[in-house]
Scaffold this motif. Structure first.
Motif, PDB file in Angstrom:
ATOM      1  N   ALA A  15       0.679  -0.994  -0.071  1.00 28.26           N
ATOM      2  CA  ALA A  15      -0.011   0.168  -0.258  1.00 28.26           C
ATOM      3  C   ALA A  15       0.968   1.451  -0.248  1.00 28.26           C
ATOM      4  O   ALA A  15       2.133   1.412   0.844  1.00 28.26           O
ATOM      5  CB  ALA A  15      -0.675  -0.059   1.376  1.00 28.26           C
ATOM      6  N   GLY A  16      -0.151   1.982  -0.433  1.00 32.79           N
ATOM      7  CA  GLY A  16       0.349   3.833  -0.215  1.00 32.79           C
ATOM      8  C   GLY A  16      -0.104   4.096   0.715  1.00 32.79           C
ATOM      9  O   GLY A  16      -1.628   4.169   0.181  1.00 32.79           O
ATOM     10  N   LEU A  17       0.749   4.836   1.164  1.00 29.09           N
ATOM     11  CA  LEU A  17      -0.421   5.194   2.590  1.00 29.09           C
ATOM     12  C   LEU A  17      -0.311   7.113   3.036  1.00 29.09           C
ATOM     13  O   LEU A  17       0.927   7.454   3.203  1.00 29.09           O
ATOM     14  CB  LEU A  17      -0.400   5.024   3.835  1.00 29.09           C
ATOM     15  CG  LEU A  17      -1.042   5.154   5.307  1.00 29.09           C
ATOM     16  CD1 LEU A  17      -2.337   5.034   5.030  1.00 29.09           C
ATOM     17  CD2 LEU A  17      -1.118   4.647   6.947  1.00 29.09           C
ATOM     18  N   ALA A  34       2.284  10.646  -3.562  1.00 32.20           N
ATOM     19  CA  ALA A  34       4.089  10.501  -3.342  1.00 32.20           C
ATOM     20  C   ALA A  34       3.388   9.039  -3.522  1.00 32.20           C
ATOM     21  O   ALA A  34       3.444   7.723  -3.921  1.00 32.20           O
ATOM     22  CB  ALA A  34       4.580  10.564  -2.709  1.00 32.20           C
ATOM     23  N   PRO A  35       1.984   8.691  -1.815  1.00 31.20           N
ATOM     24  CA  PRO A  35       1.668   7.383  -2.214  1.00 31.20           C
ATOM     25  C   PRO A  35       0.737   6.907  -3.080  1.00 31.20           C
ATOM     26  O   PRO A  35       0.908   5.713  -2.989  1.00 31.20           O
ATOM     27  CB  PRO A  35       1.420   6.632  -0.566  1.00 31.20           C
ATOM     28  CG  PRO A  35       1.903   8.267   0.020  1.00 31.20           C
ATOM     29  CD  PRO A  35       1.596   9.330  -1.110  1.00 31.20           C
ATOM     30  N   SER A  53      -6.229   5.977   1.426  1.00 32.05           N
ATOM     31  CA  SER A  53      -6.413   8.121   1.826  1.00 32.05           C
ATOM     32  C   SER A  53      -7.187   8.540   2.395  1.00 32.05           C
ATOM     33  O   SER A  53      -8.330   7.809   2.279  1.00 32.05           O
ATOM     34  CB  SER A  53      -5.820   8.972   0.627  1.00 32.05           C
ATOM     35  OG  SER A  53      -5.231   9.969   1.043  1.00 32.05           O
ATOM     36  N   SER A  54      -7.825   9.935   2.017  1.00 29.64           N
ATOM     37  CA  SER A  54      -8.749  10.426   1.903  1.00 29.64           C
ATOM     38  C   SER A  54      -9.011  11.292   0.990  1.00 29.64           C
ATOM     39  O   SER A  54      -8.863  12.314   1.084  1.00 29.64           O
ATOM     40  CB  SER A  54      -8.936  11.068   3.596  1.00 29.64           C
ATOM     41  OG  SER A  54     -10.598  11.570   3.854  1.00 29.64           O
ATOM     42  N   CYS A 126       4.660  -1.397   2.794  1.00 28.56           N
ATOM     43  CA  CYS A 126       4.034   0.164   3.193  1.00 28.56           C
ATOM     44  C   CYS A 126       4.871   0.961   2.696  1.00 28.56           C
ATOM     45  O   CYS A 126       6.222   0.883   3.332  1.00 28.56           O
ATOM     46  CB  CYS A 126       2.797   0.144   4.304  1.00 28.56           C
ATOM     47  SG  CYS A 126       2.120   1.779   3.524  1.00 28.56           S
ATOM     48  N   CYS A 127       4.885   1.837   2.133  1.00 28.79           N
ATOM     49  CA  CYS A 127       5.263   3.304   1.704  1.00 28.79           C
ATOM     50  C   CYS A 127       4.498   4.366   2.502  1.00 28.79           C
ATOM     51  O   CYS A 127       3.589   4.512   1.488  1.00 28.79           O
ATOM     52  CB  CYS A 127       5.598   3.424   0.519  1.00 28.79           C
ATOM     53  SG  CYS A 127       6.816   4.742   0.312  1.00 28.79           S
ATOM     54  N   PHE A 128       4.806   5.194   2.899  1.00 30.25           N
ATOM     55  CA  PHE A 128       4.145   6.262   3.891  1.00 30.25           C
ATOM     56  C   PHE A 128       5.812   7.592   3.389  1.00 30.25           C
ATOM     57  O   PHE A 128       6.522   7.140   3.522  1.00 30.25           O
ATOM     58  CB  PHE A 128       4.206   5.637   5.181  1.00 30.25           C
ATOM     59  CG  PHE A 128       5.415   5.444   6.113  1.00 30.25           C
ATOM     60  CD1 PHE A 128       5.845   6.829   6.825  1.00 30.25           C
ATOM     61  CD2 PHE A 128       6.092   4.224   6.647  1.00 30.25           C
ATOM     62  CE1 PHE A 128       6.698   6.563   7.916  1.00 30.25           C
ATOM     63  CE2 PHE A 128       6.813   4.418   6.784  1.00 30.25           C
ATOM     64  CZ  PHE A 128       7.109   5.046   7.913  1.00 30.25           C
ATOM     65  N   GLY A 129       5.446   8.867   3.945  1.00 28.73           N
ATOM     66  CA  GLY A 129       6.652   9.888   3.819  1.00 28.73           C
ATOM     67  C   GLY A 129       5.695  10.625   5.119  1.00 28.73           C
ATOM     68  O   GLY A 129       4.775  10.468   6.665  1.00 28.73           O
TER      69      GLY A 129
END
Length: 303
Positions: A15-17, A34-35, A53-54, A126-129
């Motif tokens: 996931a990209g979070l 980015a995610p 996301s939202s 999972c990728c996050f920033g």
């Protein structure tokens, strides 16, 4: 140490979070964040990926859902009363962007609920920033999500993506405690070294700083010059190809997604790095952060 063999070539869920937003150019609006970019490119590289996301109940929110559906990218976009995230993008003559972000948007208000908890428990990566973590609510959601992932079957990728003043020492340090692979670029490294108390800023010094904290994956990109990847005791350095860049937005996200996806599918570091360079260079020749890869590029991946 990082051990990609534990994934055994199985279909990997990732996931990209964080932020889903629109990059608003002078003539059009392109979906990004980015995610979301990361999740899109992971899907192209053969992973079961989702963007979490939202978005708001507004025109851009509906547009986001439609675009991601058309790209066949699964998306868990929690509904929100806030406006969908957006950033005005201005490109200079070399295609390098500057950004003007809207604030207090939907992605700043992502709640952690039973649904997110269930998703987190099923993911391998999972990728996050930091951008989505500029708000207390989403920061807490990201931390809880990462903590909920299966400790024995997870790779957590922290692509720091420092934007304006939307980060803090505390957020970076809390995020590093939940990181397996860290990524930054040449503009971000001096800031990160200052926060870490490293006097002589260098990729090698920061690699040692990360390793002391149990982080054995470090991706360092230097734009048109080169990129360096440290994985456990291996180091790979590759020059950036000379291209005519149209738009560099999302190039770093495609690089990270390609590299990590290929490593998790059993490819060696040299091959994974080589393909990440090729894919990110291609993305720079296209407008928008989510171009479809060419058939030739896909065939060369061996997946």
């Amino acid at each position: 140490m990082l051990d990609f063999r534990k994934f055994g070539g199985k279909r990997i869920k990732c996931a990209g979070l964080g932020e889903v937003l629109f990059d608003v150019y002078p003539n059009e609006a392109k979906i990004g964040g980015a995610p979301a970019n990361f999740a899109f490119h992971c899907r192209q590289l053969g992973l079961d990926s989702i963007i979490i996301s939202s978005v708001g109940n507004d025109e851009l929110g509906f547009k986001a859902r439609n675009i991601l559906a058309a790209k066949f990218l699964p998306a868990l976009l929690l509904p929100n009363s806030k406006n969908t995230g957006a950033v005005n993008v201005l490109l200079n003559a070399k295609g390098v962007p500057t950004y003007l972000f809207l604030e207090d948007t939907a992605f700043d208000n992502i709640p952690f609920d039973e649904l997110l908890q269930d998703v987190a428990q099923k993911l391998q990566m999972c990728c996050f920033g930091t951008l989505a973590q500029r708000s207390k609510m989403t920061h807490e959601t990201v931390m809880k999500f990462l903590d909920t992932m299966d400790e024995d079957k997870r790779i957590r990728v922290f692509d720091v993506n420092l934007r304006r003043n939307y980060f803090s020492k505390e957020v970076i340090e809390e995020s590093l405690k939940r990181t397996d692979i860290f990524k930054c670029n040449e503009d971000e490294l001096p800031v990160l070294c200052e926060i870490a108390g490293i006097k002589n800023a260098s990729a090698a010094a920061y690699r040692d700083y990360l390793a002391d904290r149990g982080i054995y994956g470090f991706i360092f990109t230097e734009g048109a010059k080169q990129s360096t990847v440290f994985i456990n005791d291996e180091t790979s350095i590759k020059k950036t190809p000379v291209i005519k860049a149209l738009d560099t937005v999302g190039a770093g996200d495609s690089f990270t997604a390609s590299l990590v996806s290929l490593l998790m599918q059993g490819k060696n570091l040299n091959f994974a790095h080589e393909k990440a360079v090729e894919i990110s260079a291609y993305v720079c020749t296209q407008q928008g952060a989510m171009p479809e890869l060419t058939d030739q590029l896909k065939e060369s991946l061996g997946i």
